[in-house]
Enzyme design. Structure first.
Site, PDB file in Angstrom:
ATOM      1  N   SER A  64     -92.899   1.632 -68.568  1.00  0.00           N
ATOM      2  CA  SER A  64     -93.202   2.611 -67.531  1.00  0.00           C
ATOM      3  C   SER A  64     -94.312   3.461 -68.119  1.00  0.00           C
ATOM      4  CB  SER A  64     -91.996   3.482 -67.216  1.00  0.00           C
ATOM      5  OG  SER A  64     -91.816   4.437 -68.236  1.00  0.00           O
ATOM      6  N   CYS A  65     -95.213   3.980 -67.266  1.00  0.00           N
ATOM      7  CA  CYS A  65     -96.476   4.298 -67.902  1.00  0.00           C
ATOM      8  C   CYS A  65     -96.877   5.760 -67.820  1.00  0.00           C
ATOM      9  CB  CYS A  65     -97.540   3.448 -67.273  1.00  0.00           C
ATOM     10  SG  CYS A  65     -97.185   3.247 -65.575  1.00  0.00           S
ATOM     11  N   VAL A  66     -95.900   6.637 -67.867  1.00  0.00           N
ATOM     12  CA  VAL A  66     -96.236   8.057 -67.795  1.00  0.00           C
ATOM     13  C   VAL A  66     -96.966   8.500 -69.057  1.00  0.00           C
ATOM     14  CG1 VAL A  66     -95.360  10.354 -67.399  1.00  0.00           C
ATOM     15  CG2 VAL A  66     -94.127   8.408 -66.508  1.00  0.00           C
ATOM     16  N   PRO A 106     -96.275   5.537 -59.452  1.00  0.00           N
ATOM     17  CA  PRO A 106     -96.355   6.024 -60.835  1.00  0.00           C
ATOM     18  C   PRO A 106     -96.886   4.958 -61.801  1.00  0.00           C
ATOM     19  CG  PRO A 106     -94.076   5.513 -60.275  1.00  0.00           C
ATOM     20  CD  PRO A 106     -94.889   5.317 -59.013  1.00  0.00           C
ATOM     21  N   LEU A 107     -96.951   3.692 -61.365  1.00  0.00           N
ATOM     22  CA  LEU A 107     -97.424   2.619 -62.236  1.00  0.00           C
ATOM     23  C   LEU A 107     -98.945   2.672 -62.368  1.00  0.00           C
ATOM     24  CD1 LEU A 107     -95.287  -0.355 -60.850  1.00  0.00           C
ATOM     25  CD2 LEU A 107     -94.962   0.861 -63.018  1.00  0.00           C
TER      26      LEU A 107
END
Ligand SMILES: Cc1cc2nc3c(=O)[nH]c(=O)nc-3n(C[C@H](O)[C@H](O)[C@H](O)COP(=O)(O)OP(=O)(O)OC[C@H]3O[C@@H](n4cnc5c(N)ncnc54)[C@H](O)[C@@H]3O)c2cc1C
Lengths: 421, 104
Positions: B102-104, A192-193
């Site tokens: 965190s990169c959503v 997800p990074l």
């Protein structure tokens, strides 16, 4: 008699029992440690089990072996903590009062959090290696591997030992090559990074290594569900990655006891002061290891550094003295990269991993953020150190709980950015 | 540090366009940043933005996806529909807060 209770006899709780046993006046304080299970697992060893490099015997011992004499050990599941009443309520309904509580309940995988993860493919085509059972099952699955799409996947962060999925990928590449299966296997790393790791310089180095090893990388993939029928993972924005074998790191969460006690965050981690390790719940509750909500890595090395600070602070608290804001987020992790080589990273809240030597400036013997054989020997030695030094709270000569900046080559941009703050 | 003009007001932004001084933020600026991201704000968007604002005041960080679900009561699916291609990143930008780690 005053009561000091440690909840959890894993890595961090066991270290605290051993530290405090030596330092606390046992005529005034009774120390009790509670855990629900009899077995202590060396979790870093789970990485090696799927490849047959470690067996069951290398990673399992009895918890009681590591609890020192003079400390009472209770094997029981704790139902909840009642901060107002200063007591634990055990599953049996029995209560255990305390004057000081140390929470060391760790974190664990929660595969049920992802739709379809526990579906028909679970433990058939879908595996984890973050549990003992998962690592064993994956070893059996790999024995029958003939090639196809092997996908290594991280569900969401934080996870314990955030480098372990990378290490698994590198070891898989090596293992497949040795068996003549690498050409028949498409190896994919899904995260997800935005890159392979949370910290930029290290992420770059790992990115290059993945490319070199011909691993396809899929970034910014946020899983919505596992499609068991068509054997693929699907993201919230409808991206798909098909698999023949999926090795996933499920969501990691704190124990339900934290939720039942009513003070965890959305992942059941305990709000904790990042420098003193006192909880934000109540002044006589302290937290250590994976159970905290600190912005530090969830790793055994971190628990070790924390244990030195927490021991000092427990003694201060007993005497009514102010606590020391002394924990700096120090982490020290090997990254196994296959072919008997490894990297080492050493960092804290303020400084990301950079190149250099460790622990002796200019000498080593370990090299930071560089791939060497000696680093690999360090990783292997870690198991012995874990059982014989860390758990028993013996000193580690030359390695302080505060991260050292000497021996590190800190890039100009970082120094410049630090000067601004 | 860069600056940017919106409707005659000057705001401080970083090189990715995230505001660096939240006291300069207001609803008009939010709507303008949203338009730049291709989003027209509706009450459903504002529910998300208000939650981020409220939560940031309390916690000092932009809430992650799981916190949006559990504490904010906003399902992930909705977030992806309202703010396509990285809902938290976009919502944080429009709310005038830093890009979350965190990169959503
Ligand atoms: C695959 C893998 C690789 C890793 N590699 C590394 C590495 O290379 N280096 C490194 O430093 N770290 C590594 N780690 C991380 C390391 O193992 C953990 O950070 C460490 O074990 C955390 O210790 P802890 O005491 O916080 O939690 P744990 O050791 O998990 O202990 C928690 C304990 O609390 C008990 N407990 C929880 N809830 C209750 C309850 N309600 N009632 C009673 N008892 C309860 C549990 O039974 C458990 O014994 C790795 C982890 C994994 C999974």
């Amino acid at each position: 008699m005053q009561q000091l209770v440690i909840l959890g006899a894993g890595t961090a709780g066991t270290m605290m029992a051993n530290h405090l046993r030596k330092k606390v006046d046992l005529r005034e304080w009774k120390i009790t440690i509670v855990d629900q299970y009899p077995k202590h697992y060396y979790q870093p060893g789970f990485l090696f089990m799927p490849f047959g490099l470690y067996s069951e015997n290398d990673v399992v011992k009895q918890k009681r072996e590591f609890i020192p004499e003079g400390v009472q050990y209770i094997e029981a599941k704790v139902d909840r903590i009642e901060p107002e009443a200063n007591q634990l309520v055990l599953h049996s309904g029995m209560t255990l009062p305390y004057n000081i509580l140390i929470i060391a309940t760790g974190s664990k995988t929660a595969p049920g959090q992802t739709e379809g993860l526990l579906g028909d493919d679970w433990r058939k085509r879908v595996f984890d290696f973050y549990t003992f059972e998962g690592a064993v099952a994956l070893r059996e699955a790999l024995k029958n591997w003939k090639g196809g799409r092997l996908v290594v996947h991280i569900t969401e962060l934080p996870i314990k030992c955030p480098v372990a999925p990378l290490e698994f990928t590198f070891l898989a590449d090596w293992w497949l090559t040795e068996r003549g299966l690498r050409d028949k296997t498409e190896l994919t790393y899904v995260t997800p990074l935005t890159g392979p790791f949370t910290k930029p310089i290290c992420s770059d180095v790992m990115g290059h290594l993945l490319t070199e090893k011909k691993v396809r990388t899929v970034t910014e993939f946020n899983i919505a569900r596992v499609d068991n029928e068509n054997h693929k993972i699907v993201s919230w924005d409808d991206k798909e990655v098909p698999y023949d074998l999926l090795v996933t790191i499920p969501t990691n969460m704190g124990d339900e006891v934290i939720e039942r006690s009513g003070f965890g965050d959305e992942l059941n981690f305990v709000p904790t002061d990042k420098n003193t390790l006192q909880s934000k719940v109540k002044e006589n509750i302290f937290v250590i290891g994976d159970a905290t909500d600190l912005p530090a890595s969830k790793a055994g090395s971190v628990a070790h550094f924390e244990s030195e600070v927490l021991t000092k602070n427990i003694l201060h608290y007993m005497k009514g003295e102010p606590l020391e804001a002394d924990f700096d987020g120090h982490a020290n992790c090997y990254i196994e990269s296959g072919y008997n080589k490894a990297f080492l990273i050493d960092f804290n809240y303020d400084l990301q991993p950079v190149p250099g030597t460790f622990p002796l400036p200019g000498i080593g013997p370990f090299s930071l953020l560089k791939e060497t054989h000696i680093n690999h020997l360090g990783k292997l030695a870690f198991r012995w150190i874990y059982w014989n030094v860390l758990l028993k709270a013996k000193p580690m000569p030359g390695i302080d709980h505060k991260m050292s900046r000497t021996g590190k080559h800190i890039p100009q941009e970082i120094l410049a950015a630090e000067a601004v703050h | 540090m860069a600056q940017k003009q919106i409707n005659g007001t000057t705001i401080d932004v970083n090189d990715e366009g995230y505001m660096t001084n939240h006291s300069q933020w207001n609803k008009v600026i939010a709507a303008t940043i949203a338009e730049e991201e291709g989003i027209t704000l509706t009450p459903a968007h504002w529910r998300v933005l208000d939650f981020i604002d409220h939560d940031f005041q309390e916690k000092g960080v932009v809430p992650g996806m799981r916190r949006m679900n559990k504490v904010g009561g906003i399902p992930t699916k909705d977030l992806y529909e309202l703010f396509p291609n990285g809902p938290i990143k976009k919502a944080a930008k429009i709310s005038g807060y830093p890009k979350p780690a965190s990169c959503v």
